[in-house]
Enzyme design. Sequence first.
Site, PDB file in Angstrom:
ATOM      1  N   ASP A 171      46.247  32.763  40.059  1.00 43.60           N
ATOM      2  CA  ASP A 171      45.512  32.058  41.117  1.00 43.60           C
ATOM      3  C   ASP A 171      46.257  30.833  41.635  1.00 43.60           C
ATOM      4  O   ASP A 171      45.675  29.758  41.818  1.00 43.60           O
ATOM      5  CB  ASP A 171      44.123  31.638  40.627  1.00 43.60           C
ATOM      6  CG  ASP A 171      43.193  32.811  40.402  1.00 43.60           C
ATOM      7  OD1 ASP A 171      43.636  33.962  40.576  1.00 43.60           O
ATOM      8  OD2 ASP A 171      42.035  32.589  40.051  1.00 43.60           O
ATOM      9  N   ASP A 194      46.758  37.896  40.937  1.00 42.73           N
ATOM     10  CA  ASP A 194      45.932  37.479  42.081  1.00 42.73           C
ATOM     11  C   ASP A 194      46.372  36.105  42.583  1.00 42.73           C
ATOM     12  O   ASP A 194      45.546  35.261  42.938  1.00 42.73           O
ATOM     13  CB  ASP A 194      44.449  37.415  41.689  1.00 42.73           C
ATOM     14  CG  ASP A 194      43.929  38.727  41.129  1.00 42.73           C
ATOM     15  OD1 ASP A 194      44.480  39.783  41.459  1.00 42.73           O
ATOM     16  OD2 ASP A 194      42.962  38.686  40.333  1.00 42.73           O
ATOM     17  N   TRP A 252      39.088  41.566  45.971  1.00 36.11           N
ATOM     18  CA  TRP A 252      38.152  40.686  45.282  1.00 36.11           C
ATOM     19  C   TRP A 252      36.733  40.915  45.800  1.00 36.11           C
ATOM     20  O   TRP A 252      35.760  40.769  45.083  1.00 36.11           O
ATOM     21  CB  TRP A 252      38.594  39.238  45.483  1.00 36.11           C
ATOM     22  CG  TRP A 252      37.812  38.221  44.712  1.00 36.11           C
ATOM     23  CD1 TRP A 252      37.031  38.437  43.600  1.00 36.11           C
ATOM     24  CD2 TRP A 252      37.734  36.824  44.969  1.00 36.11           C
ATOM     25  NE1 TRP A 252      36.474  37.246  43.163  1.00 36.11           N
ATOM     26  CE2 TRP A 252      36.894  36.242  43.991  1.00 36.11           C
ATOM     27  CE3 TRP A 252      38.299  35.991  45.941  1.00 36.11           C
ATOM     28  CZ2 TRP A 252      36.604  34.875  43.961  1.00 36.11           C
ATOM     29  CZ3 TRP A 252      38.023  34.639  45.902  1.00 36.11           C
ATOM     30  CH2 TRP A 252      37.180  34.098  44.925  1.00 36.11           C
TER      31      TRP A 252
END
Length: 334
Positions: A171, A194, A252
């Site tokens: 992230d 991600d 997501w």
Amino acid sequence: MVRYFIFCLYLGVQVIFAQSTTPPPPTYPSKFVVAQDGSGDYKTIQEAVNNFRDHSQVRVTLYIKNGVYHEKLVIPAWKPNIHIIGESKEGVVITGNDYSGKSYPNGTKDATGKDKFSTYTSFVVLVDAPDIVIENLTIQNTAGRVGQAVALHVEGDRFVCKNCKLIGNQDTLFAAREGSRQYYQNCYIEGTTDFIFGKSISVFENCTIHSLTNSYITAAATPSYQPFGFVFFDCKLTAAPEANKVFLGRPWRPHSQTIFIRTNMGSHILPEGWDNWRNPDNEKTTLYAEYASTGEGGKTEDRVKWSKQLSAKDLKKYTLEKILSGNDSTGKWW
């Protein structure tokens, strides 16, 4: 007596005139310098931002001299129109090590009563204001591989990031708010899982996207009513030696949009390209597409059937102007 009357009348007119005259508006500097050695206007970036005029309609330039700035920098919604430019991309480093699950210092709690950082509060830099430009510096979250640990979190509209390095693991870049428009040019973005995620309309142009492990590059959460999600133009996908099985993205949220246009993809990109996040229903709503991918990982014949290869006709929809202009009257802002 007549002279005295005329004199009094003159004084009265002067008083009235003085009372009715509006003083000129105050002037504010438009350029500032941050230097840790005290040679600038401020020693920390946050101190400079805090002292800028609220709701400024004039662009303010903040020049940051080389140094490692251990700050949790917040640019709040009422501090727009700031251009932060570093002396050098490698020399100016804004760094922190917060991560999701880390306890707040000294047993403190946030406004919601939580005593630990979350993904949303783990940032090194938070941009909540519109019309912010960040250029020529590094933002790094050094928490390591401990889960979600954001380097840059952007909520503000019309955000520009040029010639920057965004460093983290999971992230790294939270391109967060739905409807916000964000433009990343000539940037280096590094992470594990991600590491480019969020709801925004974001364009990445001539960027290097570097994967550190076998995982997923993007995790868009594009709302169903939003015309665009993440769009990559002329980027390069690279990887650490140990990363050889990397997906372009996974959704997501169900209507995620991620598109790679003329992207050079290393051999670490898996032939299938995309993942449905263990939910086949996502395959019906996502828009995962490519156009003219190159490199060992750019071979598209084995891509998942629910992804798309754009045609030259399709490509006419994907220009910077159409993606970033929106419905406001600001004109070109990127």
